[in-house]
Design a protein around this motif. Structure first.
Motif, PDB file in Angstrom:
ATOM      1  N   TRP A   3       0.734  -1.192  -0.038  1.00 50.39           N
ATOM      2  CA  TRP A   3      -0.081   0.130   0.044  1.00 50.39           C
ATOM      3  C   TRP A   3       1.116   1.343   0.024  1.00 50.39           C
ATOM      4  CZ3 TRP A   3      -4.930   1.191  -0.750  1.00 50.39           C
ATOM      5  CH2 TRP A   3      -5.863   0.252  -0.931  1.00 50.39           C
ATOM      6  N   ASP A 212      -0.981   5.021 -11.588  1.00 49.01           N
ATOM      7  CA  ASP A 212       0.172   4.474 -10.846  1.00 49.01           C
ATOM      8  C   ASP A 212       0.513   3.097 -10.526  1.00 49.01           C
ATOM      9  OD1 ASP A 212       0.243   7.398  -9.920  1.00 49.01           O
ATOM     10  OD2 ASP A 212      -0.902   6.994  -8.250  1.00 49.01           O
ATOM     11  N   GLN A 282      10.351   4.460 -13.869  1.00 45.32           N
ATOM     12  CA  GLN A 282      10.784   3.499 -12.610  1.00 45.32           C
ATOM     13  C   GLN A 282      12.169   3.993 -11.947  1.00 45.32           C
ATOM     14  OE1 GLN A 282       9.442   0.626 -10.987  1.00 45.32           O
ATOM     15  NE2 GLN A 282       7.721   2.020 -11.478  1.00 45.32           N
TER      16      GLN A 282
ATOM     17  N   LEU B 330       2.302  17.596   4.584  1.00 42.44           N
ATOM     18  CA  LEU B 330       2.955  16.530   5.252  1.00 42.44           C
ATOM     19  C   LEU B 330       2.264  15.351   4.685  1.00 42.44           C
ATOM     20  CD1 LEU B 330       3.746  17.201   8.692  1.00 42.44           C
ATOM     21  CD2 LEU B 330       5.284  17.868   6.654  1.00 42.44           C
ATOM     22  N   GLY B 490      10.480  16.890   2.248  1.00 46.19           N
ATOM     23  CA  GLY B 490      10.587  15.276   2.352  1.00 46.19           C
ATOM     24  C   GLY B 490       9.290  14.981   1.883  1.00 46.19           C
ATOM     25  N   TYR B 491       9.040  13.418   1.732  1.00 47.84           N
ATOM     26  CA  TYR B 491       7.826  13.054   0.879  1.00 47.84           C
ATOM     27  C   TYR B 491       6.638  13.435   1.573  1.00 47.84           C
ATOM     28  CZ  TYR B 491      11.552  10.570  -1.695  1.00 47.84           C
ATOM     29  OH  TYR B 491      12.526  10.353  -2.507  1.00 47.84           O
ATOM     30  N   ARG B 492       5.620  13.396   0.974  1.00 46.22           N
ATOM     31  CA  ARG B 492       4.305  13.601   1.387  1.00 46.22           C
ATOM     32  C   ARG B 492       3.661  12.381   1.637  1.00 46.22           C
ATOM     33  NH1 ARG B 492       1.732  18.368  -2.412  1.00 46.22           N
ATOM     34  NH2 ARG B 492       3.354  19.947  -1.726  1.00 46.22           N
ATOM     35  N   GLU B 495       2.387  10.557  -1.025  1.00 44.01           N
ATOM     36  CA  GLU B 495       3.401  10.224  -2.391  1.00 44.01           C
ATOM     37  C   GLU B 495       3.729   8.833  -2.006  1.00 44.01           C
ATOM     38  OE1 GLU B 495       4.819  14.841  -3.518  1.00 44.01           O
ATOM     39  OE2 GLU B 495       6.088  13.649  -2.066  1.00 44.01           O
ATOM     40  N   LEU B 496       3.897   8.582  -0.793  1.00 43.88           N
ATOM     41  CA  LEU B 496       4.450   7.075  -0.543  1.00 43.88           C
ATOM     42  C   LEU B 496       3.334   5.991  -1.133  1.00 43.88           C
ATOM     43  CD1 LEU B 496       5.492   7.721   3.313  1.00 43.88           C
ATOM     44  CD2 LEU B 496       6.866   7.617   1.186  1.00 43.88           C
ATOM     45  N   TYR B 497       2.121   6.484  -1.070  1.00 43.07           N
ATOM     46  CA  TYR B 497       1.131   5.795  -1.909  1.00 43.07           C
ATOM     47  C   TYR B 497       1.242   5.883  -3.194  1.00 43.07           C
ATOM     48  CZ  TYR B 497      -3.526   4.440  -3.572  1.00 43.07           C
ATOM     49  OH  TYR B 497      -4.491   3.726  -4.238  1.00 43.07           O
ATOM     50  N   ARG B 498       1.202   7.155  -3.732  1.00 42.08           N
ATOM     51  CA  ARG B 498       1.402   7.315  -5.204  1.00 42.08           C
ATOM     52  C   ARG B 498       2.548   6.746  -5.924  1.00 42.08           C
ATOM     53  NH1 ARG B 498       2.418  13.402  -7.436  1.00 42.08           N
ATOM     54  NH2 ARG B 498       2.293  12.952  -9.766  1.00 42.08           N
ATOM     55  N   PHE B 499       3.604   6.671  -5.238  1.00 41.33           N
ATOM     56  CA  PHE B 499       4.977   6.096  -5.882  1.00 41.33           C
ATOM     57  C   PHE B 499       5.154   4.520  -5.241  1.00 41.33           C
ATOM     58  CE2 PHE B 499       6.700  10.754  -5.572  1.00 41.33           C
ATOM     59  CZ  PHE B 499       6.033  10.901  -6.779  1.00 41.33           C
ATOM     60  N   ARG B 500       4.144   4.014  -4.969  1.00 40.28           N
ATOM     61  CA  ARG B 500       4.044   2.577  -4.383  1.00 40.28           C
ATOM     62  C   ARG B 500       4.614   1.880  -5.471  1.00 40.28           C
ATOM     63  NH1 ARG B 500      -0.860   3.867  -5.789  1.00 40.28           N
ATOM     64  NH2 ARG B 500      -2.313   2.168  -6.634  1.00 40.28           N
ATOM     65  N   ALA B 501       4.287   2.032  -6.521  1.00 41.16           N
ATOM     66  CA  ALA B 501       4.801   1.129  -7.723  1.00 41.16           C
ATOM     67  C   ALA B 501       6.143   1.245  -8.135  1.00 41.16           C
ATOM     68  CB  ALA B 501       3.848   1.600  -8.867  1.00 41.16           C
ATOM     69  N   MET B 502       6.936   2.131  -7.509  1.00 45.35           N
ATOM     70  CA  MET B 502       8.355   2.116  -7.635  1.00 45.35           C
ATOM     71  C   MET B 502       9.048   0.809  -7.532  1.00 45.35           C
ATOM     72  SD  MET B 502       9.418   4.793  -9.054  1.00 45.35           S
ATOM     73  CE  MET B 502      11.253   4.496  -9.029  1.00 45.35           C
ATOM     74  N   GLY B 503       9.766   0.495  -8.392  1.00 41.48           N
ATOM     75  CA  GLY B 503      10.654  -0.687  -8.257  1.00 41.48           C
ATOM     76  C   GLY B 503      10.097  -2.177  -8.401  1.00 41.48           C
ATOM     77  N   ASP B 504       8.528  -2.091  -8.775  1.00 37.23           N
ATOM     78  CA  ASP B 504       7.830  -3.165  -8.902  1.00 37.23           C
ATOM     79  C   ASP B 504       8.142  -3.796 -10.215  1.00 37.23           C
ATOM     80  OD1 ASP B 504       6.702  -2.970  -6.492  1.00 37.23           O
ATOM     81  OD2 ASP B 504       4.767  -2.816  -7.208  1.00 37.23           O
ATOM     82  N   PRO B 506       6.232  -5.570 -13.355  1.00 32.30           N
ATOM     83  CA  PRO B 506       4.685  -5.697 -13.582  1.00 32.30           C
ATOM     84  C   PRO B 506       4.520  -7.079 -14.250  1.00 32.30           C
ATOM     85  CG  PRO B 506       5.919  -4.533 -15.564  1.00 32.30           C
ATOM     86  CD  PRO B 506       7.104  -4.444 -14.532  1.00 32.30           C
TER      87      PRO B 506
END
Lengths: 317, 506
Positions: A3, A212, A282, B330, B490-492, B495-504, B506
């Motif tokens: 999440w 996203d 990415q 924040l 810092g991150y909001r 943004e932690l949610y928004r960028f959660r796909a980083m490094g995943d 597909p």
């Protein structure tokens, strides 16, 4: 997929956050006085034409309410056109007409509207409905881009555009934005358009993301993004980098479209480019921005900056 | 040359420190209560001087209490109809009432309000020279015997005094004590003082009022104060209990008469007492009138009560602003209009939260429906929004009238909703709906309401209102915090949610 991403992981990936972007880049490198040139699409267009940067043809400008009906004269005999507010943001207030059926106009979504709807749209634009802060605005009537067929399969009901983020004249990151059925023919990622990360070196796709979430193929056309190569890539980068010199903004996003006839054209500029481009690629912007600053300091000219950027940020590099 | 970041940090740190520092100063040195729950017992002491007419001119002379042992006098009133009246100050303050002749019994009043700010011991003072008591030979002999016996039993002046008090108690079995008591017809206070004087222990009487809520016709009481060689100590002459009792308001620190009346008969001094538990801030407001502290003079208490109410509201807005800053920078909540949530929150304060939410949702929903209808009319933007403004006012009036008929007073406060803001919200929501779909309307609308609710909760918090009102300097602290947050890179959270796909993959 989790999440939430851990902040440490985002930091390791060099992700640029909204706050850091606002303070560290937009606030730092974009002088306020240069904003009007970017925020006002009419001024952007004029400045670009002066510099020989190709832009879509301007059919007419409506500035005052009493001229609203004149829009029909401008449109007379034109099958396809785009009406947009000169100071709109985030793609608000853009009316795309792709054809006519008698007196009626066909929007890109296929819906039909009549002349009164077009006039009302222009009138709303003039009153500042779509503008930042509700300022009075003027309506621009532009040629519709006849987009390059190479990209046709990657977009549904709309023109795909290429967003290039340039910092100090160095192209840093790029993304193609493809309209989908969900985004109602618009190329705005937060409305459900697909963002495809583009390799700065080669113009090939890196990754694609919708809402996203990473995807492989366009949800409507089924076209696989892995095969995508942007034509005239050199020219796209050149165009985007030139805009930094044109506007005096250190950090900006240039939206480029590929016309079948004319090749890459500058559609609009953005002084506050969004951050979703990082997910599509990415990779984070922060490291690249640091490297770009070094390139800008080292390179002797426009072409060298682009060459160094392609070597540095390209997948091979 | 400092970087802007360091400069902002310095400015912010200064602001925060000034704010907190002033607050600490006010709490520890001026006795401002830190928490809202604190109540102070404020005593209203009314002294009544009554006498019967005598011959010739009348003069009544009352010693006024001085502030001792942490007591603070908030307010005093004198009632002196028909009398000449002066207050003189030499060693002690004295009120003097004069009249050339008196035909009927008269009553004079002196009323004061006092509270014990920070209970502490009685102030120390110089030791007076001992006076040799005038006694008859048998009294003197009895006293010396008593002193000798008690000195043998006691270790120091304190224990001596306590033993002496017991020996001169009315139930005493000591023969000398009994004898001494029988030679004085008044209470044992004088015997005590004379015996202590003979024993070469400096001692005086402490006159004051025993505080008892609702008590009328209370008379002055006396405590015993002795110097034990190092410091002054107070004893209850009846029980021998050491220390100043909590419920004792010191009027005068000597055995002299508090009231002197000449030219009249049967003078009496009586006290009526009432205790009020007042919120500390009212106490401070009263105290402010005495104008002793410059900082208090510049505080909001210096304003009339009505204006105080306005400032109470105004000073809460920075708190709401901080909530907005936190939620946007924040957390990253999307709101429609930057400070719209604050305006909604202010409206909620008038209507209460749930009702406010219901009214807001109702008005916006109705407004959107009407706006949808208006959009078919092909109007110019300004007149369309004006139309929505009027429709909103109409809806509000209708709601207020209906609720009045139904007897729901609270709904009447819908008028506190900012009409223009509401109309713009409806217009923007409607455009948003058309352009980006209902989802975005939901996101921004609920974002606004979430932030508004949090701002409301922060503003209606009793501690927050207490702190901002009593310590307006905390606004500087808030400003400092907001400046610091303005440099947060810092991150909001979103943004932690928004960028959660980083490094995943597909």
């Amino acid at each position: 997929m989790k999440w939430f991403a851990r902040p440490s992981r985002l930091r390791a990936a060099g992700m640029l956050g909204m706050n850091e972007r606002n303070i560290g880049y937009i606030g730092e490198y974009n002088p306020r006085r240069n904003y009007p040139l970017v925020d006002n699409k009419l001024l952007t267009k004029q400045a670009a034409e002066q510099r020989g940067i190709p832009v879509p043809a301007l059919y007419g400008v409506i500035r005052y309410q009493h001229e609203v009906n004149a829009v029909l004269d401008v449109l007379a005999g034109r099958e396809e056109f785009v009406i947009k507010p000169a100071q709109g943001s985030g793609g608000k207030g853009i009316l795309v007409v792709v054809g006519r059926r008698g007196d009626r106009f066909i929007k890109s979504s296929g819906r039909e509207i009549d002349a009164a709807d077009v006039c009302r749209h222009v009138s709303n634009i003039l009153a500042g409905l779509h503008s930042l802060g509700g300022r009075n605005d003027c309506a621009m009537i532009e040629a519709l881009i006849d987009f390059d067929p190479v990209l046709a399969s990657y977009s549904h009901e709309g023109v795909p555009d290429i967003r290039v983020i340039a910092f100090k004249g160095v192209p840093v990151m790029a993304m193609m934005r493809c309209a989908t059925h969900a985004s109602d023919g618009k190329a705005n990622l937060h409305q459900g358009a697909v963002g495809v990360g583009i390799d700065i070196g080669s113009g090939r796709s890196v990754r694609a993301v919708q809402n996203d979430i990473l995807i492989d193929a366009h949800p409507d056309t089924g076209a696989c993004f892995a095969d995508l190569v942007i034509p005239h890539w050199e020219r796209v980068l050149d165009l985007a980098a030139s805009c930094v010199e044109m506007t005096g903004l250190g950090y900006l996003g240039a939206d480029v479209v590929l016309d079948r006839e004319c090749g890459p054209m500058l559609l609009e500029l953005n002084a506050r480019p969004g951050l979703a481009i990082q997910v599509a690629n990415q990779t984070g912007l922060r490291n690249r921005l640091t490297l770009a600053a070094a390139i800008a300091a080292r390179a002797k000219g426009h072409d060298e900056r682009i060459a160094l950027a392609r070597a540095q940020f390209g997948e091979a590099g | 040359m400092l970087s802007t970041r360091v400069r902002i940090e310095l400015v912010a740190a200064t602001l925060i420190l000034v704010g907190v520092g002033l607050m600490v100063y006010k709490v520890f040195f001026l006795g401002f209560p830190l928490l809202p729950g604190e109540y102070r017992d404020v005593w209203t002491i009314e002294s009544k001087i009554s006498f019967r007419p005598g011959d010739g001119p009348v003069e009544a002379d009352l010693t006024l209490p001085s502030e001792l042992a942490g007591w603070v006098v908030l307010d005093e009133h004198f009632a002196s109809s028909g009398f000449g009246f002066t207050v003189t100050q030499d060693e002690t303050r004295r009120a003097t009432w004069t009249r050339s002749e008196l035909a009927e019994p008269a009553t004079l009043y002196y009323k004061l309000q006092a509270y014990r700010q920070n209970p502490r011991e009685l102030e120390q003072r110089d030791v007076p020279a001992l006076a040799v008591p005038l006694l008859t030979a048998d009294q003197r002999a009895a006293m010396l015997r008593l002193i000798e016996v008690l000195e043998a039993k006691s270790s120091d002046r304190t224990s001596f005094t306590q033993l002496l008090i017991r020996a001169l108690d009315s139930r005493t079995t000591d023969p000398d004590g009994r004898f001494l008591l029988s030679t004085w017809d008044e209470d044992s206070g004088d015997v005590l003082l004379l015996t202590l004087a003979l024993a070469e222990i400096p001692a005086t009487a402490l006159r004051g009022v025993r505080l008892e809520d609702g008590r009328r016709r209370q008379t002055l009481s006396t405590l015993l104060e002795i110097h034990d060689g190092e410091r002054w100590q107070v004893f209850d002459p009846r029980t021998g209990q050491a220390g100043l009792p909590e419920d004792f308001f010191i009027w005068q620190r000597s055995e002299d008469a508090v009231l002197n009346v000449s030219g009249a008969r049967n003078s009496r001094l009586e006290f009526a007492l009432v205790s009020n538990s007042l919120p500390s801030r009212s106490v401070l407001a009263m105290e402010q009138r005495s104008g002793r502290y410059a900082l208090l003079d510049f505080s909001i208490y210096a304003l009339p009560v009505e204006q105080q109410g306005v400032f109470k509201g105004l000073l809460l807005i920075p708190v709401a602003a901080l909530v907005v800053v936190i939620m946007r920078l924040l957390v990253g909540v999307k709101t429609s209009g930057t400070f719209m949530p604050i305006l909604i929150a202010i409206a909620f304060i008038q209507t209460t939260l749930l009702l406010g939410l219901a009214i807001f949702l109702g008005l916006v929903a109705a407004g959107l429906w009407i706006r949808g209808w208006l959009s078919h009319m092909n109007l110019l933007l300004v007149s369309r929004i004006s139309a929505v403004v009027i429709v909103v006012i109409f809806l509000m009036s209708a709601l207020a009238l209906t609720s009045y008929r139904l007897g729901l007073d609270q709904v009447l406060s819908v008028t506190f909703f900012p009409v223009i803001i509401l109309a713009w919200t409806i217009e923007r929501m409607s455009i948003l709906w058309e352009e980006e779909g209902p989802h975005e309307v939901l996101v921004q609308g609920s974002g606004s309401l979430l932030v508004a609710t949090l701002a409301y909760l922060a503003m209606s918090n009793r501690l927050a209102s207490h702190l901002t009102f009593n310590f307006p300097e905390l606004t500087l602290t808030l400003l400092g915090l907001i400046l610091l947050l303005g440099k947060y890179t810092g991150y909001r959270l979103t943004e932690l949610y928004r960028f959660r796909a980083m490094g995943d993959k597909p």
